[in-house]
Design a protein around this motif. Structure first.
Motif, mmCIF file in Angstrom:
data_model
loop_
_atom_site.group_PDB
_atom_site.id
_atom_site.type_symbol
_atom_site.label_atom_id
_atom_site.label_comp_id
_atom_site.label_asym_id
_atom_site.label_seq_id
_atom_site.Cartn_x
_atom_site.Cartn_y
_atom_site.Cartn_z
ATOM 1 N N ALA A 239 0.842 -1.197 0.000
ATOM 2 C CA ALA A 239 0.000 0.000 0.000
ATOM 3 C C ALA A 239 0.877 1.246 0.000
ATOM 4 C CB ALA A 239 -0.904 0.002 1.228
ATOM 5 N N THR A 240 0.388 2.301 -0.630
ATOM 6 C CA THR A 240 1.130 3.556 -0.681
ATOM 7 C C THR A 240 1.056 4.259 0.666
ATOM 8 O OG1 THR A 240 0.497 3.778 -3.006
ATOM 9 C CG2 THR A 240 1.402 5.730 -1.926
ATOM 10 N N PRO A 241 2.194 4.605 1.275
ATOM 11 C CA PRO A 241 2.150 5.357 2.542
ATOM 12 C C PRO A 241 1.454 6.693 2.350
ATOM 13 C CG PRO A 241 4.352 4.462 2.137
ATOM 14 C CD PRO A 241 3.574 4.277 0.870
ATOM 15 N N PRO A 242 0.814 7.208 3.409
ATOM 16 C CA PRO A 242 0.074 8.472 3.294
ATOM 17 C C PRO A 242 0.966 9.633 2.849
ATOM 18 C CG PRO A 242 -0.427 7.354 5.365
ATOM 19 C CD PRO A 242 0.721 6.621 4.747
ATOM 20 N N GLY A 243 0.400 10.488 1.997
ATOM 21 C CA GLY A 243 1.079 11.722 1.623
ATOM 22 C C GLY A 243 2.201 11.568 0.632
ATOM 23 N N ILE A 244 2.301 10.442 -0.027
ATOM 24 C CA ILE A 244 3.414 10.174 -0.944
ATOM 25 C C ILE A 244 2.899 10.068 -2.375
ATOM 26 C CG2 ILE A 244 5.047 8.363 -1.629
ATOM 27 C CD1 ILE A 244 5.591 7.918 1.335
ATOM 28 N N ALA A 245 3.634 10.681 -3.313
ATOM 29 C CA ALA A 245 3.296 10.571 -4.729
ATOM 30 C C ALA A 245 3.969 9.326 -5.291
ATOM 31 C CB ALA A 245 3.773 11.826 -5.471
ATOM 32 N N ARG A 246 3.174 8.382 -5.725
ATOM 33 C CA ARG A 246 3.697 7.089 -6.196
ATOM 34 C C ARG A 246 3.585 6.970 -7.699
ATOM 35 N NH1 ARG A 246 1.732 1.191 -3.875
ATOM 36 N NH2 ARG A 246 2.596 -0.135 -5.542
ATOM 37 N N ILE A 247 4.650 6.484 -8.330
ATOM 38 C CA ILE A 247 4.666 6.210 -9.759
ATOM 39 C C ILE A 247 4.997 4.731 -9.922
ATOM 40 C CG2 ILE A 247 5.734 6.740 -11.971
ATOM 41 C CD1 ILE A 247 6.548 9.467 -10.738
ATOM 42 N N ASP A 248 4.109 3.969 -10.519
ATOM 43 C CA ASP A 248 4.333 2.535 -10.719
ATOM 44 C C ASP A 248 4.988 2.286 -12.069
ATOM 45 O OD1 ASP A 248 3.253 1.342 -8.313
ATOM 46 O OD2 ASP A 248 1.280 1.996 -9.013
ATOM 47 N N VAL A 249 6.020 1.462 -12.060
ATOM 48 C CA VAL A 249 6.728 1.106 -13.286
ATOM 49 C C VAL A 249 6.932 -0.399 -13.288
ATOM 50 C CG1 VAL A 249 7.889 3.336 -13.415
ATOM 51 C CG2 VAL A 249 9.016 1.434 -12.233
ATOM 52 N N GLU A 250 7.410 -0.909 -14.406
ATOM 53 C CA GLU A 250 7.678 -2.349 -14.496
ATOM 54 C C GLU A 250 9.138 -2.623 -14.834
ATOM 55 O OE1 GLU A 250 6.101 -6.388 -16.773
ATOM 56 O OE2 GLU A 250 4.987 -4.502 -16.932
ATOM 57 N N THR A 251 9.650 -1.985 -15.860
ATOM 58 C CA THR A 251 10.999 -2.296 -16.325
ATOM 59 C C THR A 251 12.012 -1.265 -15.828
ATOM 60 O OG1 THR A 251 10.805 -0.984 -18.348
ATOM 61 C CG2 THR A 251 9.994 -3.267 -18.428
ATOM 62 N N ALA A 252 13.299 -1.606 -16.009
ATOM 63 C CA ALA A 252 14.368 -0.684 -15.631
ATOM 64 C C ALA A 252 14.299 0.599 -16.461
ATOM 65 C CB ALA A 252 15.724 -1.363 -15.820
ATOM 66 N N ALA A 253 14.000 0.471 -17.732
ATOM 67 C CA ALA A 253 13.908 1.656 -18.590
ATOM 68 C C ALA A 253 12.784 2.574 -18.131
ATOM 69 C CB ALA A 253 13.696 1.238 -20.045
ATOM 70 N N GLU A 254 11.648 1.986 -17.742
ATOM 71 C CA GLU A 254 10.539 2.789 -17.229
ATOM 72 C C GLU A 254 10.907 3.453 -15.913
ATOM 73 O OE1 GLU A 254 6.965 -0.003 -19.145
ATOM 74 O OE2 GLU A 254 7.384 -0.041 -16.987
ATOM 75 N N MET A 255 11.657 2.752 -15.063
ATOM 76 C CA MET A 255 12.075 3.337 -13.790
ATOM 77 C C MET A 255 13.028 4.504 -14.029
ATOM 78 S SD MET A 255 13.595 1.477 -10.369
ATOM 79 C CE MET A 255 11.976 0.810 -9.931
ATOM 80 N N GLN A 256 13.956 4.326 -14.953
ATOM 81 C CA GLN A 256 14.878 5.420 -15.272
ATOM 82 C C GLN A 256 14.119 6.648 -15.768
ATOM 83 O OE1 GLN A 256 17.153 5.138 -18.918
ATOM 84 N NE2 GLN A 256 18.987 5.976 -17.893
ATOM 85 N N ALA A 257 13.158 6.442 -16.655
ATOM 86 C CA ALA A 257 12.386 7.561 -17.192
ATOM 87 C C ALA A 257 11.595 8.259 -16.092
ATOM 88 C CB ALA A 257 11.452 7.071 -18.291
ATOM 89 N N ALA A 258 11.016 7.494 -15.182
ATOM 90 C CA ALA A 258 10.227 8.083 -14.096
ATOM 91 C C ALA A 258 11.114 8.875 -13.145
ATOM 92 C CB ALA A 258 9.490 6.986 -13.334
ATOM 93 N N VAL A 259 12.295 8.358 -12.841
ATOM 94 C CA VAL A 259 13.226 9.074 -11.955
ATOM 95 C C VAL A 259 13.674 10.374 -12.597
ATOM 96 C CG1 VAL A 259 15.545 9.001 -10.948
ATOM 97 C CG2 VAL A 259 14.020 7.034 -10.700
ATOM 98 N N GLU A 260 14.039 10.324 -13.864
ATOM 99 C CA GLU A 260 14.499 11.535 -14.546
ATOM 100 C C GLU A 260 13.383 12.565 -14.654
ATOM 101 O OE1 GLU A 260 16.073 10.136 -18.231
ATOM 102 O OE2 GLU A 260 17.986 9.477 -17.336
ATOM 103 N N ALA A 261 12.146 12.112 -14.856
ATOM 104 C CA ALA A 261 11.016 13.040 -14.944
ATOM 105 C C ALA A 261 10.715 13.679 -13.599
ATOM 106 C CB ALA A 261 9.779 12.301 -15.458
ATOM 107 N N ALA A 262 11.082 13.013 -12.505
ATOM 108 C CA ALA A 262 10.804 13.542 -11.163
ATOM 109 C C ALA A 262 11.817 14.586 -10.709
ATOM 110 C CB ALA A 262 10.759 12.411 -10.154
#
Length: 392
Positions: A239-262
């Motif tokens: 479960a997502t902890p309260p007050g946190i913005a969560r981005i769900d990804v599946e692959t390493a490439a998706e995780m890299q893109a999400a981190v860079e966008a953040a």
């Protein structure tokens, strides 16, 4: 203090009378107070007095059906901004340290996910006893704030440390504890957590055993200190902890893109177990009858090293190293190779991935610091404290 919610647990000691003045001071500062009165505490102060001062019902029994219906003990343990144990008797401290939950007060203390402050008060010989010192040290390691008792004459006629500080001093301690929770106020921090899944064909994938528990606990601990947390999560069911913005990804490439966008962020904690390799995905299911498939392997993006080299590099960059050999040596090599600031290393042959406990080594340019085995939540809070100090 205005608008803060304090859960005050009153132990069975003569110093319990000071809790009455403490409630008055907290209310004067604008805080809301709910009281839990132990059976021992009832011998020194009455529920009526506490209810009148706090302007809230007083709770004392785990088995009160009316109280459990109107305010269940789990909700009571988690709605507060700070849990205060005052006075914290030797018995209460021992039960807290051992995780005993045999009445409402100790059950709340075991169930709470909020910061706890304890103000010990007892006879000098009890305070100086090795058992009490050991319990206090253990509570401190688990993140409990201990207000040191005063030295002076006691009700029993002896003199020495063990007196409960005066209410104004207790108020100052509570104010400091609340302020410490906001040490990361408005600072943006990125946390990655969990595994990545790299598809092989429409039904198969490469994965690992990461549960995401440590990364999620870190994100929650940082949010508790006021940080604005972006949690980039691989495929987990947490479960997502309260007050946190969560981005769900599946692959390493998706995780890299999400981190860079953040980005930008003041700190990034890369706790995810990112797959090192991926394969060319087959368009259809690979058939067993066709024999072992010839997979074309490619290296996944190195998210940690990429952040270290980025023009938007966070001021504090922390990586994780799950090893099956010499965790410290491997962590030190990874620190140099990735050019990050800290590495949190652990031996997953000793503490398998997916468990609730961990034993880690915090590795920095100054050396390695080995932490005792603890719950992932306790490690998260300790790491969050260190992050707050580093960003101060």
């Amino acid at each position: 203090m205005r608008g803060k919610r304090i859960l005050l647990i009153i132990g069975g000691g003569i110093a319990a009378y000071k809790a009455c003045e403490l409630i008055r001071l907290l209310r004067k500062q604008g805080a809301a107070v709910r009281c839990v009165l132990t059976d021992g505490g009832k011998h020194f102060v009455t529920p009526m007095t506490l209810a009148a001062l706090s302007e809230n019902p007083v709770y004392s029994s785990l088995w009160d059906l009316k109280d459990e219906t109107e305010m269940g003990h789990i909700q009571l343990s988690r709605e507060a901004d700070l849990v205060v144990v005052c006075p914290a008797t030797a018995d209460l401290l021992a039960k807290m340290a051992a995780g005993i939950a045999d009445d409402l007060a100790t059950t709340l203390l075991l169930a709470t996910d909020k910061k706890v402050l304890a103000a010990p008060a007892m006879n000098v010989r009890m305070w100086e006893h090795e058992a009490t010192r050991r319990n206090v040290a253990r509570l401190r390691r688990h993140g409990v704030t201990i207000v040191e008792p005063d030295e002076g004459e006691m009700a029993c006629g002896e003199f020495g440390p063990g007196r409960l500080p005066e209410p104004l001093a207790l108020l100052a301690g509570i104010s400091s504890a609340l302020a410490a929770q906001q040490k990361l106020a408005e600072r943006h921090i990125i946390v990655t957590a969990g595994p990545t899944h790299e598809p092989i064909d429409p039904v198969r994938m490469l994965a690992n055993r990461s549960s995401g528990k440590q990364g999620f606990a870190i994100a929650e601990a940082l949010a508790d200190m006021g940080a604005r947390v972006t949690l980039v999560a691989g495929p987990v069911t947490l479960a997502t902890p309260p007050g946190i913005a969560r981005i769900d990804v599946e692959t390493a490439a998706e995780m890299q893109a999400a981190v860079e966008a953040a980005l930008p962020a003041e700190a990034a904690i890369m706790a995810a177990a990112v797959a090192d390799w991926r394969v060319d995905v087959a368009p259809a299911k690979l058939k067993k009858a066709d024999g072992p498939p010839a997979l074309a392997w490619s290296a996944n993006p190195d998210i940690l090293a990429g952040l270290a080299a980025s023009p938007q590099r966070p001021r504090l960059l922390i990586g994780f190293a799950a090893e099956t050999g010499n965790a410290i040596a491997e962590g030190q090599a990874k620190l140099a190779r990735k050019r990050c600031d800290w590495i949190v290393a652990n031996d997953v042959s000793e503490d398998p991935m997916g468990g609730d406990d961990n034993k880690v080594h915090l590795i920095t340019a100054d050396g390695a610091e080995s932490w005792e085995r603890a719950s992932k939540r306790e490690i998260a809070h300790r790491l969050a404290d260190r992050i707050a100090d580093a960003l101060a």
